[in-house]
Design a protein around this motif. Structure first.
Motif, PDB file in Angstrom:
ATOM      1  N   SER A 101       4.492   7.435  -0.420  1.00  0.00           N
ATOM      2  CA  SER A 101       3.738   6.647  -1.393  1.00  0.00           C
ATOM      3  C   SER A 101       2.382   7.291  -1.605  1.00  0.00           C
ATOM      4  CB  SER A 101       3.563   5.190  -0.950  1.00  0.00           C
ATOM      5  OG  SER A 101       2.771   5.108   0.226  1.00  0.00           O
ATOM      6  N   SER A 103      -1.637   6.470  -3.678  1.00  0.00           N
ATOM      7  CA  SER A 103      -2.472   5.471  -4.350  1.00  0.00           C
ATOM      8  C   SER A 103      -3.864   6.032  -4.576  1.00  0.00           C
ATOM      9  CB  SER A 103      -2.573   4.197  -3.516  1.00  0.00           C
ATOM     10  OG  SER A 103      -3.494   3.287  -4.118  1.00  0.00           O
ATOM     11  N   GLU A 234      13.675   3.005  -2.425  1.00  0.00           N
ATOM     12  CA  GLU A 234      12.916   3.306  -3.645  1.00  0.00           C
ATOM     13  C   GLU A 234      13.597   2.684  -4.866  1.00  0.00           C
ATOM     14  OE1 GLU A 234      12.234   7.362  -6.213  1.00  0.00           O
ATOM     15  OE2 GLU A 234      12.040   7.518  -4.024  1.00  0.00           O
ATOM     16  N   LYS A 238      12.340  -0.551  -7.304  1.00  0.00           N
ATOM     17  CA  LYS A 238      12.254  -0.408  -8.759  1.00  0.00           C
ATOM     18  C   LYS A 238      13.051  -1.488  -9.467  1.00  0.00           C
ATOM     19  CE  LYS A 238      13.050   2.914 -12.501  1.00  0.00           C
ATOM     20  NZ  LYS A 238      13.518   4.294 -12.839  1.00  0.00           N
ATOM     21  N   GLU A 264       0.504  -2.816  -7.698  1.00  0.00           N
ATOM     22  CA  GLU A 264       0.649  -1.949  -8.870  1.00  0.00           C
ATOM     23  C   GLU A 264      -0.095  -0.633  -8.712  1.00  0.00           C
ATOM     24  OE1 GLU A 264       2.784  -2.617 -11.193  1.00  0.00           O
ATOM     25  OE2 GLU A 264       3.237  -4.512 -10.202  1.00  0.00           O
ATOM     26  N   ASP A 265      -1.010  -0.573  -7.751  1.00  0.00           N
ATOM     27  CA  ASP A 265      -1.765   0.659  -7.532  1.00  0.00           C
ATOM     28  C   ASP A 265      -1.006   1.662  -6.671  1.00  0.00           C
ATOM     29  OD1 ASP A 265      -3.963  -0.335  -8.967  1.00  0.00           O
ATOM     30  OD2 ASP A 265      -4.695  -1.391  -7.192  1.00  0.00           O
ATOM     31  N   ASP A 267       2.300   3.980  -5.748  1.00  0.00           N
ATOM     32  CA  ASP A 267       3.422   4.687  -6.364  1.00  0.00           C
ATOM     33  C   ASP A 267       4.406   5.041  -5.255  1.00  0.00           C
ATOM     34  OD1 ASP A 267       5.150   6.147  -7.891  1.00  0.00           O
ATOM     35  OD2 ASP A 267       3.733   7.738  -8.401  1.00  0.00           O
ATOM     36  N   ARG A 269       7.349   6.820  -4.329  1.00  0.00           N
ATOM     37  CA  ARG A 269       8.301   7.866  -4.689  1.00  0.00           C
ATOM     38  C   ARG A 269       8.300   8.944  -3.619  1.00  0.00           C
ATOM     39  NH1 ARG A 269       7.056   9.993 -10.621  1.00  0.00           N
ATOM     40  NH2 ARG A 269       4.921   9.611  -9.928  1.00  0.00           N
TER      41      ARG A 269
END
Length: 323
Positions: A101, A103, A234, A238, A264-265, A267, A269
């Motif tokens: 992740s 941020s 992941e 999503k 929301e901040d 990610d 992936r």
């Protein structure tokens, strides 16, 4: 991983007895939103479904997980880039398998307003709380530098990892670099006397999956199974973000609404890219300047410590690191 042979016996490698299953691998995971992929994979049973027998231990900070990894007490760990870099510079051997992740807003500076302190420019000469050896520590120093305040112009005060807001509440520090999940509690306890400084694009934090080296017991096959479980997590996050948040909120013992504020901040992936390498290189300089590593610490050969193969086998597009 060692195989059963006369050679492995002569080298002292562990060999399972006939008819006995190999011991489960062990994971140290930090109960923070950064580690969402691992926390969801555990809750949904993805590790077992991918054929990975895993004993899981939970900790407050990634730094604690790294300590378990370098002590040989676990095989996998989740941690931000800073504690991994500090361990490398202290001559510890392990691999980075993937960033799980990122941020740009995971770290924030909370300021305790009072006489003469209304914003960042007033922090020169003041007491700054830091979670020593973490990404929040690095962020705090980068934040001060952005505002023209050298690290030698403030007093660093180590925070209690179990209750980092306590020092702010008691007035023992004038500001503190915190993780976003810790900020609501800090503001509530300051009862209107606290503000969050404006967020700045000074640090994109990476949170990573670490492992023992293949020679120390984590094969590429083990690593690939782990990454497959994370890839399933992941996809779940999503498709079902509310359920994903509920799982992580339960682990962190916070409300889903509280967790949603910073969700929301983040990610989530799997990746290996230049942001990770750039962070580690900048943090190496920071660690030396601040005396966080031995003065004779050698350059940690960072690219050699990133094991690209398993992620590239899972998803070549996710491994954009050139070695």
């Amino acid at each position: 991983m060692c195989t059963a042979s006369l050679l492995s016996l002569s080298l002292g490698c562990p060999v399972a007895q006939a008819g006995q299953p190999a011991r489960p691998l062990r994971l140290a995971v930090s109960d923070v939103a950064y580690a969402t992929l691992a926390l969801v994979a555990e809750a949904k049973g993805y590790f077992m479904q991918e054929g990975l027998s895993l004993d899981i231990q939970h900790f407050k900070l990634g730094r604690m997980c790294v300590e378990k990894l370098v002590a040989g007490e676990v095989d996998f760990a989740t941690a931000a880039d800073v504690p991994a870099l500090l361990a490398f510079m202290n001559r510890k051997e392990f691999d980075i398998l993937a960033t799980i992740s990122t941020s740009k807003r995971e770290n924030q500076m909370v300021i305790r307003q009072g006489p003469g302190i209304t914003g960042p420019s007033d922090l020169r000469g003041k007491r700054i709380g830091v979670l020593a050896g973490t990404g929040a520590h690095y962020f705090a120093d980068a934040f001060l530098l952005f505002h023209g305040i050298d690290q030698n112009e403030v007093i660093h005060v180590p925070l209690d990892a179990k209750d980092p807001a306590q020092a702010l509440e008691r007035g023992q520090v004038d500001a503190a670099g915190l993780f976003s999940s810790q900020v609501p509690d800090a503001l509530a306890r300051l009862q209107g006397r606290g503000i969050v400084a404006k967020q700045l694009p000074i640090y994109t934090a990476t949170f990573n999956l670490l492992s023992q080296t293949s020679a120390a017991g984590v094969s590429d096959d083990d690593a690939l199974k782990f990454l497959r479980a994370l890839r399933r997590a992941e996809r779940f996050i999503k498709d079902e973000p509310a359920q994903g948040r509920a799982i992580v909120a339960g682990v962190m013992m916070v409300s889903a609404d509280q967790l949603a504020k910073g969700w929301e901040d983040l990610d989530f992936r799997l990746s290996l890219g230049q942001t990770l390498v750039s962070n580690l290189e900048s943090q190496e300089r920071w660690a030396r300047v601040n005396g966080l590593v031995p003065g004779d610490a050698p350059a940690p050969r960072l690219l050699q410590r990133i094991r690209v193969g398993p992620l590239r086998q899972l998803d070549a597009q996710a491994a954009r690191l050139f070695k």
